[in-house]
Enzyme design. Sequence first.
Site, PDB file in Angstrom:
ATOM      1  N   PHE A  57     -16.280  35.018  14.083  1.00 28.35           N
ATOM      2  CA  PHE A  57     -15.536  34.154  13.163  1.00 28.35           C
ATOM      3  C   PHE A  57     -16.156  32.760  12.990  1.00 28.35           C
ATOM      4  O   PHE A  57     -15.616  31.920  12.277  1.00 28.35           O
ATOM      5  CB  PHE A  57     -14.069  34.034  13.607  1.00 28.35           C
ATOM      6  CG  PHE A  57     -13.872  33.521  15.033  1.00 28.35           C
ATOM      7  CD1 PHE A  57     -13.963  32.171  15.343  1.00 28.35           C
ATOM      8  CD2 PHE A  57     -13.579  34.406  16.066  1.00 28.35           C
ATOM      9  CE1 PHE A  57     -13.780  31.701  16.630  1.00 28.35           C
ATOM     10  CE2 PHE A  57     -13.384  33.949  17.373  1.00 28.35           C
ATOM     11  CZ  PHE A  57     -13.485  32.589  17.653  1.00 28.35           C
ATOM     12  N   ARG A  85      -1.370  22.004  24.604  1.00 24.14           N
ATOM     13  CA  ARG A  85      -1.627  23.433  24.385  1.00 24.14           C
ATOM     14  C   ARG A  85      -0.300  24.204  24.309  1.00 24.14           C
ATOM     15  O   ARG A  85      -0.161  25.131  23.514  1.00 24.14           O
ATOM     16  CB  ARG A  85      -2.503  24.004  25.514  1.00 24.14           C
ATOM     17  CG  ARG A  85      -3.908  23.420  25.617  1.00 24.14           C
ATOM     18  CD  ARG A  85      -4.835  23.817  24.503  1.00 24.14           C
ATOM     19  NE  ARG A  85      -4.865  25.224  24.252  1.00 24.14           N
ATOM     20  CZ  ARG A  85      -5.802  25.846  23.517  1.00 24.14           C
ATOM     21  NH1 ARG A  85      -6.802  25.155  22.981  1.00 24.14           N
ATOM     22  NH2 ARG A  85      -5.745  27.131  23.297  1.00 24.14           N
ATOM     23  N   THR A  91      -3.142  30.852  19.941  1.00 22.66           N
ATOM     24  CA  THR A  91      -4.128  30.770  18.857  1.00 22.66           C
ATOM     25  C   THR A  91      -3.664  31.547  17.621  1.00 22.66           C
ATOM     26  O   THR A  91      -3.756  31.054  16.492  1.00 22.66           O
ATOM     27  CB  THR A  91      -5.481  31.335  19.346  1.00 22.66           C
ATOM     28  OG1 THR A  91      -5.847  30.656  20.552  1.00 22.66           O
ATOM     29  CG2 THR A  91      -6.565  31.151  18.301  1.00 22.66           C
ATOM     30  N   ASN A 112      -4.832  27.898  11.648  1.00 30.39           N
ATOM     31  CA  ASN A 112      -3.719  27.808  12.592  1.00 30.39           C
ATOM     32  C   ASN A 112      -3.269  26.379  12.878  1.00 30.39           C
ATOM     33  O   ASN A 112      -2.808  26.063  13.967  1.00 30.39           O
ATOM     34  CB  ASN A 112      -4.046  28.588  13.871  1.00 30.39           C
ATOM     35  CG  ASN A 112      -5.284  28.079  14.565  1.00 30.39           C
ATOM     36  OD1 ASN A 112      -5.899  27.117  14.113  1.00 30.39           O
ATOM     37  ND2 ASN A 112      -5.648  28.694  15.673  1.00 30.39           N
ATOM     38  N   HIS A 115      -5.811  21.914  16.373  1.00 28.83           N
ATOM     39  CA  HIS A 115      -6.767  22.123  17.480  1.00 28.83           C
ATOM     40  C   HIS A 115      -6.308  21.286  18.663  1.00 28.83           C
ATOM     41  O   HIS A 115      -5.771  20.199  18.471  1.00 28.83           O
ATOM     42  CB  HIS A 115      -8.173  21.673  17.064  1.00 28.83           C
ATOM     43  CG  HIS A 115      -9.116  21.569  18.236  1.00 28.83           C
ATOM     44  ND1 HIS A 115      -9.799  22.661  18.726  1.00 28.83           N
ATOM     45  CD2 HIS A 115      -9.421  20.523  19.052  1.00 28.83           C
ATOM     46  CE1 HIS A 115     -10.510  22.283  19.776  1.00 28.83           C
ATOM     47  NE2 HIS A 115     -10.307  20.991  19.992  1.00 28.83           N
ATOM     48  N   GLU A 126     -14.914  16.116  23.330  1.00 29.39           N
ATOM     49  CA  GLU A 126     -14.359  16.167  21.972  1.00 29.39           C
ATOM     50  C   GLU A 126     -13.869  14.804  21.507  1.00 29.39           C
ATOM     51  O   GLU A 126     -13.997  14.464  20.327  1.00 29.39           O
ATOM     52  CB  GLU A 126     -13.236  17.212  21.910  1.00 29.39           C
ATOM     53  CG  GLU A 126     -13.772  18.635  22.053  1.00 29.39           C
ATOM     54  CD  GLU A 126     -12.691  19.701  22.022  1.00 29.39           C
ATOM     55  OE1 GLU A 126     -13.053  20.899  22.065  1.00 29.39           O
ATOM     56  OE2 GLU A 126     -11.493  19.368  21.958  1.00 29.39           O
TER      57      GLU A 126
END
Length: 141
Positions: A57, A85, A91, A112, A115, A126
């Site tokens: 993906f 999370r 996910t 979705n 992130h 990140e």
Amino acid sequence: MERTLSIIKPDAVSKAVIGKIIDWFERKGIRIVAMKMVRMSKEQAEAFYAVHKDKPFYDSLTDFMSSGPVVVMVLEGENVIQKNREIMGATNPKDAAPGTIRKEFATDVEKNAVHGSDSPETAKQEIAFFFSEYELLSSTK
Ligand code: IDP
Ligand code: MG
């Protein structure tokens, strides 16, 4: 105190639910210490998701993530990496628990809505991908 990177993805920006998602975090006591809206290039999306470069993906995901603006935020709070999370949900929105952001706002497993960094190491990396140290502000002073 811990910090994590959150991204409101192009699908959620396009659905005009930026405010609702931010409200979700603030209602759970999470503070925002940096925030901006950016449009990633394909190359930037590829670099951000380099860990997934061998996944089937990857090309579609990086097309999607560079398809429109995103809101990138640094969230701060106790245990915020795991907490975020949990608030995000699984996910795949089909597997996401009721009351999670992905259950409420995601379109599918790719589009979705959000992130979130998955560990202290990735959070550090990140955050540095999008923000300089000077852009991380206290939200309580
Ligand atoms: P995460 O965002 O919950 O941490 P990851 O496995 O790290 O999930 O995958 C990164 C992103 O890649 C997902 O948020 C989603 O946008 C996309 N993705 C993950 N698995 C699939 C899939 O099976 N098909 C399409 N896109 C996927
Ligand atoms: Mg991930």
